[in-house]
Design a protein around this motif. Structure first.
Motif, PDB file in Angstrom:
ATOM      1  N   LEU A 394       0.861  -1.416   0.116  1.00 49.66           N
ATOM      2  CA  LEU A 394       0.009  -0.081  -0.080  1.00 49.66           C
ATOM      3  C   LEU A 394       0.759   1.146  -0.163  1.00 49.66           C
ATOM      4  O   LEU A 394       0.339   2.284  -0.283  1.00 49.66           O
ATOM      5  CB  LEU A 394      -1.079   0.122   1.165  1.00 49.66           C
ATOM      6  CG  LEU A 394      -2.061  -0.997   1.122  1.00 49.66           C
ATOM      7  CD1 LEU A 394      -2.648  -1.164   2.538  1.00 49.66           C
ATOM      8  CD2 LEU A 394      -2.925  -0.820   0.133  1.00 49.66           C
ATOM      9  N   ASN A 395       2.270   0.987   0.324  1.00 48.05           N
ATOM     10  CA  ASN A 395       3.151   2.286   0.469  1.00 48.05           C
ATOM     11  C   ASN A 395       4.348   1.845  -0.148  1.00 48.05           C
ATOM     12  O   ASN A 395       5.091   1.567   0.301  1.00 48.05           O
ATOM     13  CB  ASN A 395       3.275   2.690   2.041  1.00 48.05           C
ATOM     14  CG  ASN A 395       2.070   2.999   2.756  1.00 48.05           C
ATOM     15  OD1 ASN A 395       1.739   4.201   2.914  1.00 48.05           O
ATOM     16  ND2 ASN A 395       1.406   2.128   3.018  1.00 48.05           N
ATOM     17  N   PRO A 396       4.285   1.927  -1.727  1.00 48.98           N
ATOM     18  CA  PRO A 396       5.434   1.200  -2.402  1.00 48.98           C
ATOM     19  C   PRO A 396       6.505   2.188  -2.113  1.00 48.98           C
ATOM     20  O   PRO A 396       7.804   1.800  -2.350  1.00 48.98           O
ATOM     21  CB  PRO A 396       5.195   1.609  -3.698  1.00 48.98           C
ATOM     22  CG  PRO A 396       3.572   1.527  -3.658  1.00 48.98           C
ATOM     23  CD  PRO A 396       3.304   2.399  -2.385  1.00 48.98           C
ATOM     24  N   ASP A 397       6.448   3.614  -1.754  1.00 49.88           N
ATOM     25  CA  ASP A 397       7.813   4.448  -1.491  1.00 49.88           C
ATOM     26  C   ASP A 397       8.476   3.978  -0.174  1.00 49.88           C
ATOM     27  O   ASP A 397       9.937   4.268   0.038  1.00 49.88           O
ATOM     28  CB  ASP A 397       7.632   5.673  -1.435  1.00 49.88           C
ATOM     29  CG  ASP A 397       7.002   6.328  -2.742  1.00 49.88           C
ATOM     30  OD1 ASP A 397       7.456   5.791  -3.741  1.00 49.88           O
ATOM     31  OD2 ASP A 397       6.236   7.335  -2.858  1.00 49.88           O
ATOM     32  N   PHE A 398       7.982   2.945   0.405  1.00 50.07           N
ATOM     33  CA  PHE A 398       8.903   2.664   1.710  1.00 50.07           C
ATOM     34  C   PHE A 398       9.618   1.213   1.305  1.00 50.07           C
ATOM     35  O   PHE A 398       8.997   0.500   0.371  1.00 50.07           O
ATOM     36  CB  PHE A 398       7.932   2.185   2.857  1.00 50.07           C
ATOM     37  CG  PHE A 398       7.325   3.411   3.691  1.00 50.07           C
ATOM     38  CD1 PHE A 398       7.929   3.340   4.919  1.00 50.07           C
ATOM     39  CD2 PHE A 398       6.642   4.558   3.383  1.00 50.07           C
ATOM     40  CE1 PHE A 398       7.733   4.461   5.506  1.00 50.07           C
ATOM     41  CE2 PHE A 398       6.495   5.624   3.902  1.00 50.07           C
ATOM     42  CZ  PHE A 398       7.106   5.809   5.158  1.00 50.07           C
ATOM     43  N   ARG A 399      10.400   0.919   2.078  1.00 51.53           N
ATOM     44  CA  ARG A 399      10.974  -0.476   1.811  1.00 51.53           C
ATOM     45  C   ARG A 399      11.386  -0.971   3.363  1.00 51.53           C
ATOM     46  O   ARG A 399      11.566  -0.604   4.276  1.00 51.53           O
ATOM     47  CB  ARG A 399      12.527   0.008   1.241  1.00 51.53           C
ATOM     48  CG  ARG A 399      13.409   1.010   1.990  1.00 51.53           C
ATOM     49  CD  ARG A 399      14.720   1.240   1.272  1.00 51.53           C
ATOM     50  NE  ARG A 399      15.686   2.264   2.177  1.00 51.53           N
ATOM     51  CZ  ARG A 399      16.427   1.963   3.106  1.00 51.53           C
ATOM     52  NH1 ARG A 399      16.684   0.665   3.344  1.00 51.53           N
ATOM     53  NH2 ARG A 399      17.223   3.031   3.661  1.00 51.53           N
ATOM     54  N   LEU A 400      11.822  -2.310   3.112  1.00 51.55           N
ATOM     55  CA  LEU A 400      12.049  -3.174   4.128  1.00 51.55           C
ATOM     56  C   LEU A 400      13.584  -2.795   4.696  1.00 51.55           C
ATOM     57  O   LEU A 400      14.578  -3.074   3.776  1.00 51.55           O
ATOM     58  CB  LEU A 400      11.872  -4.700   4.008  1.00 51.55           C
ATOM     59  CG  LEU A 400      11.955  -5.623   5.106  1.00 51.55           C
ATOM     60  CD1 LEU A 400      10.764  -5.268   6.177  1.00 51.55           C
ATOM     61  CD2 LEU A 400      11.822  -7.056   4.492  1.00 51.55           C
ATOM     62  N   VAL A 401      13.557  -2.434   5.908  1.00 55.12           N
ATOM     63  CA  VAL A 401      15.153  -2.153   6.512  1.00 55.12           C
ATOM     64  C   VAL A 401      15.598  -3.490   7.151  1.00 55.12           C
ATOM     65  O   VAL A 401      16.786  -3.830   7.004  1.00 55.12           O
ATOM     66  CB  VAL A 401      15.087  -0.971   7.309  1.00 55.12           C
ATOM     67  CG1 VAL A 401      16.402  -0.808   7.786  1.00 55.12           C
ATOM     68  CG2 VAL A 401      14.749   0.415   6.529  1.00 55.12           C
ATOM     69  N   ARG A 402      14.855  -4.153   7.991  1.00 57.92           N
ATOM     70  CA  ARG A 402      15.134  -5.093   8.806  1.00 57.92           C
ATOM     71  C   ARG A 402      13.922  -6.258   8.809  1.00 57.92           C
ATOM     72  O   ARG A 402      12.844  -5.899   8.933  1.00 57.92           O
ATOM     73  CB  ARG A 402      15.686  -5.022  10.079  1.00 57.92           C
ATOM     74  CG  ARG A 402      16.292  -6.141  10.872  1.00 57.92           C
ATOM     75  CD  ARG A 402      16.729  -5.943  12.240  1.00 57.92           C
ATOM     76  NE  ARG A 402      15.492  -5.585  13.113  1.00 57.92           N
ATOM     77  CZ  ARG A 402      15.461  -5.262  14.253  1.00 57.92           C
ATOM     78  NH1 ARG A 402      16.656  -4.870  14.972  1.00 57.92           N
ATOM     79  NH2 ARG A 402      14.257  -5.220  14.904  1.00 57.92           N
ATOM     80  N   ARG A 403      14.124  -7.560   8.134  1.00 57.56           N
ATOM     81  CA  ARG A 403      13.277  -8.424   8.332  1.00 57.56           C
ATOM     82  C   ARG A 403      12.639  -8.952   9.588  1.00 57.56           C
ATOM     83  O   ARG A 403      13.260  -8.613  10.493  1.00 57.56           O
ATOM     84  CB  ARG A 403      13.665  -9.846   7.532  1.00 57.56           C
ATOM     85  CG  ARG A 403      13.867  -9.460   6.137  1.00 57.56           C
ATOM     86  CD  ARG A 403      14.438 -10.650   5.290  1.00 57.56           C
ATOM     87  NE  ARG A 403      14.638 -10.712   4.022  1.00 57.56           N
ATOM     88  CZ  ARG A 403      13.890 -10.523   3.165  1.00 57.56           C
ATOM     89  NH1 ARG A 403      12.627 -11.018   3.169  1.00 57.56           N
ATOM     90  NH2 ARG A 403      14.075 -10.343   1.923  1.00 57.56           N
ATOM     91  N   PRO A 404      11.558  -9.509   9.789  1.00 59.73           N
ATOM     92  CA  PRO A 404      11.023  -9.782  11.141  1.00 59.73           C
ATOM     93  C   PRO A 404      12.123 -10.574  11.861  1.00 59.73           C
ATOM     94  O   PRO A 404      12.368 -11.482  11.369  1.00 59.73           O
ATOM     95  CB  PRO A 404       9.794 -10.594  10.651  1.00 59.73           C
ATOM     96  CG  PRO A 404       9.262 -10.152   9.325  1.00 59.73           C
ATOM     97  CD  PRO A 404      10.602  -9.729   8.530  1.00 59.73           C
ATOM     98  N   VAL A 419      10.885  -0.520   9.086  1.00 59.65           N
ATOM     99  CA  VAL A 419      10.627  -0.086   7.653  1.00 59.65           C
ATOM    100  C   VAL A 419      11.128   1.372   7.670  1.00 59.65           C
ATOM    101  O   VAL A 419      11.004   1.811   8.638  1.00 59.65           O
ATOM    102  CB  VAL A 419       9.396  -0.446   7.093  1.00 59.65           C
ATOM    103  CG1 VAL A 419       8.953  -1.933   7.078  1.00 59.65           C
ATOM    104  CG2 VAL A 419       8.210   0.192   8.175  1.00 59.65           C
ATOM    105  N   ALA A 420      11.168   1.603   6.393  1.00 61.17           N
ATOM    106  CA  ALA A 420      11.732   3.279   6.232  1.00 61.17           C
ATOM    107  C   ALA A 420      11.089   3.832   4.953  1.00 61.17           C
ATOM    108  O   ALA A 420      11.265   3.221   4.044  1.00 61.17           O
ATOM    109  CB  ALA A 420      12.951   3.532   6.403  1.00 61.17           C
ATOM    110  N   GLY A 421      10.809   5.000   4.894  1.00 58.15           N
ATOM    111  CA  GLY A 421      10.482   5.749   3.788  1.00 58.15           C
ATOM    112  C   GLY A 421      10.064   7.027   3.788  1.00 58.15           C
ATOM    113  O   GLY A 421       9.917   7.610   5.016  1.00 58.15           O
TER     114      GLY A 421
END
Length: 474
Positions: A394-404, A419-421
């Motif tokens: 839903l927020n494609p400009d965000f990215r995964l910084v650290r997996r669960p 996550v960050a963005g």
């Protein structure tokens, strides 16, 4: 835009927090006619469509003073006819679309709010047929129709003026003063704010542009072909179009996939004599076109990284107790923060000045989202991954910084995901941590901490104490 709540990451569809859509797509009482509904809703916007037009008109006047406009009546007239044909099928508000050509060799095009669209002569010369040029224009029309320019301006304005400006606007019952907005977001440099689209906006313009082409009788594959053409160009620098229109990620494949959902003309319009005549006039008169280096006045320098001008006061060291109405969870939160109810089992805790109410929802830049939702899997790790993926989708400009990562939340197994963005409110980079655990009744508990990247350290102790205070029903 598919974002349905506006934490830095989170469009939490189960929370009753929505971005304002300004009633744009169904017409209004000011005489605008009903238009077809788009696939996407516009993002957060402080402005009315009429203010889009005024902001765009002012910016277009500045552009006309800064760049050489093509004076070839035959070419300009052709492009305006093509643009009008496409714009007549645009979704949303009936903007007064206007089309002009910049006498520049580089490949570019851009759209200002309210329907003011500029196409470089180099883009026309690079197109191999009318369908490719129609793709460029359709893309720009949809930046206007989806109000991407004033969405950017709204975020820039709040980044400088602070979220408290929403209370001022709501109290006065009017939208912000345009002169004040322009001064706040950069004066003459405001033009650049209107054009800084992210990957989400580019994807929307691509897919809505493909739909618009199909409705006008063109083949959307010509839009993809134009992107392939400019991507294949080698040289000292990438075409300006690619710099100003960042690739949302395999845009050609996305356009081709979108075609499967469109009603296509079995005999689409690919080329016309009028296009080839216009292109020949341009390619045969390259001396009349200027290179980027020859454009003596390209406008002001790009504005720097957006930064909030107002910061909420630091979190109090004294905390209050909170218990959800349905008994699902309890938590402590700073006594100088407000508890904002979404529903019986979903809350927002945020400092004053970090949130603001609009007609259709709430904006938030710092704080905590917390609640329980129905999981999409019975296994906690799988449910967590599904929850996180939903937010990133839903927020494609965000990215995964650290997996669960597996952690303990009290005595319960849990996961923490980073996550960050860029914030959809201010555009400032934000860092968010998503905590998840299973409740006794099988629901997914979540807590999301949210703060601008440069303030995370200031909030870490508060967030850690809030997380440590969580009490889940057993």
């Amino acid at each position: 835009m598919k974002r349905r709540s506006i934490a830095a990451l989170l469009a939490l569809s189960l929370m009753l927090v929505q971005l304002p859509a300004c009633g744009l797509w169904s017409g209004d009482s000011n005489g605008t006619s009903a238009r077809p509904a788009p696939h996407f809703k516009p993002g957060f916007n402080l402005f009315t469509p009429e203010q889009d037009v005024e902001l765009g008109r002012r910016s277009a006047e500045e552009v006309a003073q800064q760049v050489p406009l093509l004076r070839d009546e035959a070419v300009v007239g052709y492009v305006r006819q093509l643009g009008a044909r496409l714009a007549s099928r645009a979704t949303g508000h009936k903007f007064p679309y206007q089309f002009n050509i910049i006498a520049a060799r580089d490949i570019n095009a851009f759209a200002l709010p309210g329907g003011f669209i500029f196409i470089n002569a180099g883009a026309i010369a690079a197109a191999r047929n009318e369908g490719e040029l129609a793709g460029v224009i359709a893309h720009e029309i949809n930046h206007v129709a989806l109000r991407h320019g004033t969405n950017q301006a709204s975020k820039a304005y709040i980044a400088k003026a602070g979220l408290d400006i929403l209370r001022t606007i709501a109290g006065g019952g009017r939208n912000p003063d345009i002169d004040q907005v322009i001064r706040t977001i950069g004066g003459a440099g405001a033009n650049l704010v209107f054009l800084r689209f992210g990957r989400t906006a580019e994807r929307q313009a691509d897919l809505e542009g493909a739909r618009l082409m199909a409705e006008a009788g063109y083949d959307p594959r010509d839009m993809a072909a134009f992107f392939e053409t400019i991507q294949a160009q080698d040289g000292q620098r990438a075409p300006e179009f690619l710099s100003d229109h960042p690739d949302p990620g395999n845009r050609i494949a996305s356009i081709n996939e979108e075609m499967k959902r469109l009603r296509l003309d079995p005999h689409p319009l690919r080329d016309t004599k009028e296009f080839q005549q216009a292109r020949a006039r341009l390619t045969g008169n390259q001396a009349a076109l200027q290179s980027p280096q020859e454009l003596a006045r390209k406008g002001p320098e790009s504005p720097g990284k957006a930064e909030p001008a107002t910061r909420p006061e630091p979190p109090s060291v004294s905390f209050k107790q909170f218990q959800s109405k349905d008994g699902a969870f309890g938590i402590e939160y700073p006594e100088n923060w407000d508890a904002l109810v979404a529903d019986d089992s979903n809350m927002i805790f945020a400092p004053k000045g970090a949130y603001g109410q609009t007609e259709e929802g709430m904006l938030c830049t710092h704080g905590v989202f917390i609640g329980v939702v129905a999981p999409e899997a019975s296994d906690l790790e799988a449910a967590t991954q599904s929850f996180v993926n939903q937010q990133l989708k839903l927020n494609p400009d965000f990215r995964l910084v650290r997996r669960p990562q597996g952690i303990q939340l009290g005595n319960l197994p849990a996961f923490a995901t980073v996550v960050a963005g860029p914030s959809p409110v201010t555009g400032v980079m934000e860092l968010d941590i998503i905590y998840t655990a299973a409740t006794r009744d099988g629901r997914l508990f979540y807590l999301i901490t949210m703060a601008p990247e440069d303030e995370v350290e200031r909030y870490n102790a508060t967030f850690d104490r809030m997380v440590a205070s969580i009490r889940l029903a057993r």
